[in-house]
Design a protein around this motif. Sequence first.
Motif, PDB file in Angstrom:
ATOM      1  N   LYS A 117       0.828  -1.197   0.000  1.00  0.00           N
ATOM      2  CA  LYS A 117       0.000   0.000   0.000  1.00  0.00           C
ATOM      3  C   LYS A 117       0.867   1.252   0.000  1.00  0.00           C
ATOM      4  O   LYS A 117       1.939   1.292   0.599  1.00  0.00           O
ATOM      5  N   THR A 118       0.373   2.291  -0.666  1.00  0.00           N
ATOM      6  CA  THR A 118       1.110   3.549  -0.733  1.00  0.00           C
ATOM      7  C   THR A 118       1.086   4.269   0.603  1.00  0.00           C
ATOM      8  O   THR A 118       0.057   4.362   1.260  1.00  0.00           O
ATOM      9  N   LYS A 119       2.269   4.755   0.992  1.00  0.00           N
ATOM     10  CA  LYS A 119       2.376   5.564   2.203  1.00  0.00           C
ATOM     11  C   LYS A 119       2.915   6.929   1.804  1.00  0.00           C
ATOM     12  O   LYS A 119       3.999   7.041   1.254  1.00  0.00           O
ATOM     13  N   GLY A 120       2.155   7.974   2.093  1.00  0.00           N
ATOM     14  CA  GLY A 120       2.586   9.311   1.722  1.00  0.00           C
ATOM     15  C   GLY A 120       2.285   9.611   0.262  1.00  0.00           C
ATOM     16  O   GLY A 120       1.492   8.936  -0.395  1.00  0.00           O
ATOM     17  N   ASP A 121       2.944  10.645  -0.264  1.00  0.00           N
ATOM     18  CA  ASP A 121       2.645  11.115  -1.615  1.00  0.00           C
ATOM     19  C   ASP A 121       3.361  10.315  -2.704  1.00  0.00           C
ATOM     20  O   ASP A 121       2.975  10.358  -3.863  1.00  0.00           O
ATOM     21  N   VAL A 122       4.426   9.614  -2.347  1.00  0.00           N
ATOM     22  CA  VAL A 122       5.223   8.903  -3.347  1.00  0.00           C
ATOM     23  C   VAL A 122       4.804   7.434  -3.414  1.00  0.00           C
ATOM     24  O   VAL A 122       4.869   6.713  -2.417  1.00  0.00           O
ATOM     25  N   ASP A 123       4.376   7.002  -4.581  1.00  0.00           N
ATOM     26  CA  ASP A 123       3.964   5.619  -4.791  1.00  0.00           C
ATOM     27  C   ASP A 123       5.181   4.809  -5.249  1.00  0.00           C
ATOM     28  O   ASP A 123       5.452   4.665  -6.440  1.00  0.00           O
ATOM     29  N   HIS A 124       5.926   4.280  -4.290  1.00  0.00           N
ATOM     30  CA  HIS A 124       7.158   3.571  -4.608  1.00  0.00           C
ATOM     31  C   HIS A 124       6.896   2.308  -5.423  1.00  0.00           C
ATOM     32  O   HIS A 124       7.703   1.943  -6.289  1.00  0.00           O
ATOM     33  N   THR A 125       5.800   1.641  -5.139  1.00  0.00           N
ATOM     34  CA  THR A 125       5.473   0.420  -5.883  1.00  0.00           C
ATOM     35  C   THR A 125       5.277   0.722  -7.358  1.00  0.00           C
ATOM     36  O   THR A 125       5.823   0.033  -8.233  1.00  0.00           O
ATOM     37  N   LYS A 126       4.524   1.763  -7.655  1.00  0.00           N
ATOM     38  CA  LYS A 126       4.283   2.155  -9.036  1.00  0.00           C
ATOM     39  C   LYS A 126       5.586   2.549  -9.733  1.00  0.00           C
ATOM     40  O   LYS A 126       5.836   2.165 -10.876  1.00  0.00           O
ATOM     41  N   ILE A 127       6.421   3.299  -9.037  1.00  0.00           N
ATOM     42  CA  ILE A 127       7.686   3.758  -9.621  1.00  0.00           C
ATOM     43  C   ILE A 127       8.593   2.569  -9.940  1.00  0.00           C
ATOM     44  O   ILE A 127       9.176   2.479 -11.020  1.00  0.00           O
ATOM     45  N   LYS A 128       8.700   1.644  -8.995  1.00  0.00           N
ATOM     46  CA  LYS A 128       9.563   0.470  -9.212  1.00  0.00           C
ATOM     47  C   LYS A 128       9.021  -0.409 -10.336  1.00  0.00           C
ATOM     48  O   LYS A 128       9.785  -0.908 -11.175  1.00  0.00           O
ATOM     49  N   TRP A 129       7.716  -0.630 -10.311  1.00  0.00           N
ATOM     50  CA  TRP A 129       7.113  -1.470 -11.348  1.00  0.00           C
ATOM     51  C   TRP A 129       7.304  -0.843 -12.729  1.00  0.00           C
ATOM     52  O   TRP A 129       7.660  -1.532 -13.695  1.00  0.00           O
ATOM     53  N   SER A 130       7.108   0.469 -12.825  1.00  0.00           N
ATOM     54  CA  SER A 130       7.297   1.166 -14.106  1.00  0.00           C
ATOM     55  C   SER A 130       8.742   1.082 -14.556  1.00  0.00           C
ATOM     56  O   SER A 130       9.024   0.926 -15.752  1.00  0.00           O
ATOM     57  N   SER A 131       9.660   1.184 -13.605  1.00  0.00           N
ATOM     58  CA  SER A 131      11.081   1.076 -13.925  1.00  0.00           C
ATOM     59  C   SER A 131      11.402  -0.300 -14.516  1.00  0.00           C
ATOM     60  O   SER A 131      12.127  -0.416 -15.512  1.00  0.00           O
ATOM     61  N   MET A 132      10.844  -1.334 -13.913  1.00  0.00           N
ATOM     62  CA  MET A 132      11.062  -2.689 -14.409  1.00  0.00           C
ATOM     63  C   MET A 132      10.500  -2.846 -15.821  1.00  0.00           C
ATOM     64  O   MET A 132      11.174  -3.371 -16.726  1.00  0.00           O
ATOM     65  N   LEU A 133       9.260  -2.381 -16.040  1.00  0.00           N
ATOM     66  CA  LEU A 133       8.652  -2.504 -17.365  1.00  0.00           C
ATOM     67  C   LEU A 133       9.413  -1.700 -18.414  1.00  0.00           C
ATOM     68  O   LEU A 133       9.580  -2.139 -19.554  1.00  0.00           O
ATOM     69  N   ASP A 134       9.869  -0.495 -18.036  1.00  0.00           N
ATOM     70  CA  ASP A 134      10.629   0.329 -18.985  1.00  0.00           C
ATOM     71  C   ASP A 134      11.902  -0.387 -19.431  1.00  0.00           C
ATOM     72  O   ASP A 134      12.280  -0.348 -20.605  1.00  0.00           O
ATOM     73  N   THR A 135      12.567  -1.026 -18.477  1.00  0.00           N
ATOM     74  CA  THR A 135      13.796  -1.756 -18.817  1.00  0.00           C
ATOM     75  C   THR A 135      13.506  -2.840 -19.851  1.00  0.00           C
ATOM     76  O   THR A 135      14.247  -2.999 -20.832  1.00  0.00           O
ATOM     77  N   ILE A 136      12.423  -3.579 -19.665  1.00  0.00           N
ATOM     78  CA  ILE A 136      12.069  -4.661 -20.593  1.00  0.00           C
ATOM     79  C   ILE A 136      11.556  -4.115 -21.928  1.00  0.00           C
ATOM     80  O   ILE A 136      12.031  -4.501 -23.001  1.00  0.00           O
ATOM     81  N   HIS A 137      10.616  -3.184 -21.878  1.00  0.00           N
ATOM     82  CA  HIS A 137       9.955  -2.705 -23.093  1.00  0.00           C
ATOM     83  C   HIS A 137      10.865  -1.851 -23.966  1.00  0.00           C
ATOM     84  O   HIS A 137      10.643  -1.751 -25.178  1.00  0.00           O
ATOM     85  N   ASN A 138      11.880  -1.227 -23.373  1.00  0.00           N
ATOM     86  CA  ASN A 138      12.773  -0.370 -24.154  1.00  0.00           C
ATOM     87  C   ASN A 138      13.930  -1.138 -24.791  1.00  0.00           C
ATOM     88  O   ASN A 138      14.801  -0.538 -25.427  1.00  0.00           O
ATOM     89  N   SER A 139      13.940  -2.435 -24.617  1.00  0.00           N
ATOM     90  CA  SER A 139      15.019  -3.237 -25.189  1.00  0.00           C
ATOM     91  C   SER A 139      14.886  -3.312 -26.708  1.00  0.00           C
ATOM     92  O   SER A 139      13.780  -3.346 -27.253  1.00  0.00           O
ATOM     93  N   SER A 140      16.021  -3.343 -27.391  1.00  0.00           N
ATOM     94  CA  SER A 140      16.006  -3.523 -28.844  1.00  0.00           C
ATOM     95  C   SER A 140      15.728  -4.979 -29.222  1.00  0.00           C
ATOM     96  O   SER A 140      15.465  -5.282 -30.382  1.00  0.00           O
TER      97      SER A 140
END
Length: 566
Positions: free
Chosen positions: A239-262
Motif C-alpha cells: 500500500k502507498t504511504k505518503g505522496d510517493v507511490d514507490h510500488t508504481k515507480i519500481k514497477w514502471s522502472s522494471m517494465l521500462d527496462t524490458i519494453h525499451n530493449s532492442s
Amino acid sequence: MKIESKDTDVESLLVGSYFHIPRFQRPYSWDDENLNDFWDDVIVNQSDDYFIGSMVVYRKDKQQYGVVDGQQRLTTITILLCVIRDYFLRNGSQDLAEGVHQLVERKDRSNKNEYVLKTETSFPYFQEYIQKFNEDPELNIDIQLEERNLKNAHNRFNKLVGSVVNSIDQDASIKPEYKIDLKVEKLVNLRDAVLNLNLIFITLDNEDDAYLIFETLNTRGKDLALTDLVKNHFSKNLKTKGDVDHTKIKWSSMLDTIHNSSSDISSDNFIYHFWSSRYEAVPLKKLFPKIKKDISKSKAKDYLDALVSDSKIYRSIHEENFEWSKNESDVSDSLYALQLFKLSQPTPATMSLVRSYKDKIIKYKKLRDTLSAIEKFHFVFTAITSSRSSGGISAMYSSFAIKLFNCSESQAASDLISEFVTKLRDKRPSIDEFKVAFREVVYTNKNSKQKNLVRYILEKFSLHYSYKYPVDFDDLTIEHLCPQEKIGQGEWLESSVGCLGNLFFLDQKMNGELDAKSFADKKKILRERGYSLSEFVANSNSWTPDLILKHADKMAEVAYSEIWKI
C-alpha cells in the motif's frame, strides 16, 4: 463481498459519476485492430441497443469509483467523445461541444472542475493532450508506450470522424449553404451512438474486493497477462504511504527496462524466467497461483526489488550492448550466439550466472568460460544437429540456476559450475551425428534461412586460424568458391554449392573480379591480394562436389574437436 449490478448506458454512467483508474491496472493498450473493431461495432453497424459488456468498479465515495474491469473501453469512449467534441467546435457548434465536454470534465459538489475519467498511469498526457478542451497543452511530456497508444487512438479517431464529416464536403450534390448543418447532424449521430451504448454496471463495496475480482476478469480485446496479475498482487500487498507511490515507480522502472530493449523480450517471459532462475520451474500458465501463494505482504518489497534488479540482467542477456563493456565482449558474444540459435532453455542459467557475477560471487573468467561452454554445447546440440530434448535439458538449466542463486560462497559456486559444465560435455551428440548434420548447413540466395548461422561459423573459423583479409571484417560477405550459377549443371546441386565446404569470406568488389576465373586463377589472385585460404582449398588442384563435401567433413572435425570443444 457485496456486489450490486444494474443495466445502464454510457451517457447515464458519465453524467452521474467520476471514475478513477487505480495503479494496479495495466496501461492503455488498444491497437488499431481493437479501435477499428470498436468503430465498426459502434458506428458502422450501430443499433439502438448495442451491448458492450460489463464494467466492474469499487466505490471510493458517493459518486467516485475505482475501475476494476472496463478501463480500456472507458478510456476509448472518452477519447472518441473528445474527438467528437473538438469537431463540433471546428464546425462552429460551441454549445454542442460544451455539452459533450460535460461528459469529459465538469464541476464537482465543491464547484471545482474535475475530469470524469482520471488515470494515474498516463498522467498528465491524457489530461493535457486529449481531455483538455480548447486549450493548448502547457507541458512537454516524455512519450512512453502508453502515451503512444493513447496518441494513436486519438489520431485514429480523428481520421475516422474526419472521414464522416469530410464526406459532406466531397459530396457535390449538397449545396454549400447546407453543408455545415449536415456536418453537425452527422456529429450528433456519432455522439448519440456512443452515448446510447448499453452495459452492465457492477459495483463492489471496497478496494480489497476489487483486487480479488481483478484476478479473474478479462478486459475486452486484450486478455489479462501474467504481468497484469502480478502487478495487481504487488499493489494489493504494498500500500502507498505518503505522496510517493514507490510500488508504481519500481514497477514502471522494471517494465521500462524490458519494453525499451532492442531485443524481442516480454515482461511475461521475464517474470517466468525470473522465477525459474531463483525458486522453481513452473509452467507459465500455473505460475501466478505459485507467485500469489509465495509472495506475502512481508516479502513483497524484497521480491519487487529483485524483479527490478533482474530486469536489467534479463535485458543484458538478450541485448549484446546493454550494460556490457568492451572488456566484457567475450560474454556478450556468447550471449548473442545463444540468441542467434533462438534458444530460451538456457535463460534461467544465464540469468543466474550473470547475477552471480554482478553480485561478485563468481569472477569474470568463470562467467566467460561457462557461457562459452553453453554456447559451444548448443552449437553442436541445437544449431547443427537439431537435437530434441525430452525436457531434461530445461530441468537441468533451471536446477543449476536455482542452486547457483542459493550459493553465497565463491568456492561452492565454482564447484557447482564445474559439475554443470561436465553435464553439458556428457550430453553432446557424437562426432558422427555432427558431421552428417554439418554437411546439411546450406546457404544460397534462394535458401538463405541459415545465413546468420553460416556467418557465425565462418567468423569462428577465421578467428581460430587467424585468417587475414585485406579489408575490414564487417565489409566481408559470404561467397561461393564454386559460383551459384552452376547449380543444376551436371553434378552441381544446391546442397553442394551452398555447403559450408564451398563458402568463404570475400568483399563484393573482389567477388566480381573472380566471377569468371578458373579455380586455379581464383586461388592465385586471392593469395596475391592478401586473403587466407584453408589448407584443404590451398592443396586442392580442382574443385568438385565431392571435394566440397570432403572439405565440409574436415571443417566439421575441427569444429567438433577444437573450436566448439567444451
